[in-house]
Motif scaffolding. Structure first.
Motif, short mmCIF file in Angstrom:
data_model
loop_
_atom_site.label_atom_id
_atom_site.label_comp_id
_atom_site.label_asym_id
_atom_site.label_seq_id
_atom_site.Cartn_x
_atom_site.Cartn_y
_atom_site.Cartn_z
N UNK A 84 -16.59 -50.51 -23.40
CA UNK A 84 -15.42 -49.64 -23.40
C UNK A 84 -14.54 -49.98 -22.21
N UNK A 85 -13.35 -50.53 -22.45
CA UNK A 85 -12.47 -50.85 -21.32
C UNK A 85 -11.95 -49.59 -20.63
N UNK A 86 -12.01 -48.47 -21.32
CA UNK A 86 -11.52 -47.22 -20.73
C UNK A 86 -12.49 -46.65 -19.71
N UNK A 87 -13.75 -47.09 -19.75
CA UNK A 87 -14.74 -46.53 -18.83
C UNK A 87 -14.76 -47.27 -17.50
N UNK A 88 -13.89 -48.22 -17.33
CA UNK A 88 -13.82 -48.91 -16.04
C UNK A 88 -12.52 -48.54 -15.35
N UNK A 122 -4.97 -37.70 -17.02
CA UNK A 122 -4.01 -38.37 -17.90
C UNK A 122 -2.59 -38.24 -17.35
N UNK A 123 -2.30 -37.12 -16.67
CA UNK A 123 -0.98 -36.95 -16.04
C UNK A 123 -0.86 -37.81 -14.79
N UNK A 124 -1.92 -37.85 -13.95
CA UNK A 124 -1.84 -38.54 -12.66
C UNK A 124 -1.94 -40.06 -12.79
N UNK A 125 -2.93 -40.55 -13.51
CA UNK A 125 -3.17 -42.00 -13.56
C UNK A 125 -3.05 -42.57 -14.97
N UNK A 126 -2.71 -41.75 -15.94
CA UNK A 126 -2.57 -42.25 -17.31
C UNK A 126 -3.90 -42.53 -17.98
N UNK A 127 -4.93 -41.76 -17.64
CA UNK A 127 -6.26 -41.93 -18.24
C UNK A 127 -6.18 -41.58 -19.72
N UNK A 128 -6.60 -42.52 -20.58
CA UNK A 128 -6.50 -42.28 -22.03
C UNK A 128 -7.85 -42.32 -22.72
N UNK A 129 -8.94 -42.19 -21.96
CA UNK A 129 -10.27 -42.15 -22.54
C UNK A 129 -10.59 -40.77 -23.08
N UNK A 130 -11.69 -40.67 -23.80
CA UNK A 130 -12.11 -39.37 -24.33
C UNK A 130 -12.95 -38.63 -23.29
N UNK A 131 -13.36 -37.43 -23.63
CA UNK A 131 -14.14 -36.60 -22.71
C UNK A 131 -15.49 -37.25 -22.42
N UNK A 132 -16.12 -37.85 -23.42
CA UNK A 132 -17.41 -38.51 -23.21
C UNK A 132 -17.28 -39.71 -22.28
N UNK A 133 -16.17 -40.42 -22.36
CA UNK A 133 -15.93 -41.54 -21.45
C UNK A 133 -15.78 -41.02 -20.03
N UNK A 134 -15.07 -39.90 -19.87
CA UNK A 134 -14.92 -39.29 -18.54
C UNK A 134 -16.28 -38.84 -18.01
N UNK A 135 -17.10 -38.27 -18.88
CA UNK A 135 -18.45 -37.85 -18.47
C UNK A 135 -19.26 -39.06 -17.97
N UNK A 136 -19.15 -40.18 -18.68
CA UNK A 136 -19.85 -41.40 -18.30
C UNK A 136 -19.35 -41.91 -16.95
N UNK A 137 -18.04 -41.90 -16.74
CA UNK A 137 -17.46 -42.36 -15.47
C UNK A 137 -17.94 -41.48 -14.33
N UNK A 138 -17.95 -40.17 -14.53
CA UNK A 138 -18.39 -39.25 -13.49
C UNK A 138 -19.86 -39.48 -13.14
N UNK A 139 -20.69 -39.66 -14.15
CA UNK A 139 -22.12 -39.88 -13.92
C UNK A 139 -22.34 -41.19 -13.16
N UNK A 140 -21.61 -42.24 -13.54
CA UNK A 140 -21.78 -43.54 -12.89
C UNK A 140 -21.22 -43.56 -11.47
N UNK A 141 -20.24 -42.70 -11.20
CA UNK A 141 -19.63 -42.73 -9.87
C UNK A 141 -20.29 -41.74 -8.91
N UNK A 142 -21.36 -41.08 -9.34
CA UNK A 142 -22.14 -40.28 -8.41
C UNK A 142 -21.89 -38.79 -8.46
#
Length: 183
Positions: A84-88, A122-142
């Motif tokens: 998923x390119x959105x998760x990076x 999505x307003x600040x940085x233009x994040x266009x991933x889904x909620x599960x992608x955001x959950x994955x990013x949060x988990x991976x970033x600590x």
């Protein structure tokens, strides 16, 4: 056959060998039937179209003799890995994410939720991933969810990350305090 099956390399090798045997028998007059492809399809339980595709794959690999078939000319289907390119997120976007989480309660006077974080990101940085992608990013970033006293969940940094972040700030504070006392 009604459902499409992906054949593994061993199955394809066997079907190719059966076809060559049926063709040999048809050429030598062992059998009255001359259609080796149809006989192979009947023997192995696959359609003539599947047999044709296997033989085409064998021809494209350049193997015509029975000794060449032993050299793994058929390839088994492999599983695709989803990336998923959105998760990076790059370093700048990660710092915006951390800062947003750390100041969420102060700015909005409420606990952060994934839905609200996604909307703000999505307003600040233009994040266009889904909620599960955001959950994955949060988990991976600590980050992790921790229960509060009123049984709600709060988003906090993991303990080991807090220690490393606080440890460096604590060192700076002690160094400043020492130099201040010396003066």
């Amino acid at each position: 056959m009604s459902t499409k099956k992906h054949l593994r390399s061993q199955s394809k090798e066997i079907i190719a060998k059966v076809y060559r045997r049926m063709k040999y028998e048809a050429e030598k007059g062992v059998e009255n039937l001359s259609d080796a492809r149809w006989r192979t399809a009947q023997a192995v339980g696959y359609s003539e179209h599947t047999i044709s595709n296997i033989l085409k794959e064998e021809r494209q690999a350049g193997a015509t003799t029975s000794t060449d078939i032993e050299q793994k000319i058929f390839k088994s289907p492999s599983k695709r890995k989803r990336v998923s390119p959105k998760s990076t997120l790059d370093d700048f976007d990660m710092s915006v994410l951390r800062r947003t989480i750390m100041t969420f309660h102060i700015e909005f006077n409420e606990m952060p939720t994934l839905k609200k974080l996604k909307q703000i990101l999505s307003e600040k940085i233009g994040f266009d991933g889904c909620i599960e992608t955001l959950r994955k990013i949060l988990r991976e970033s600590g980050f992790e969810w921790s229960k509060t006293d009123d049984n709600r969940k709060a988003l906090i940094e993991k303990h080991d990350i807090q220690i490393t972040n606080v440890g460096s700030a604590r060192k700076e504070y002690h160094h400043f305090r020492k130099s201040y006392r010396k003066e």
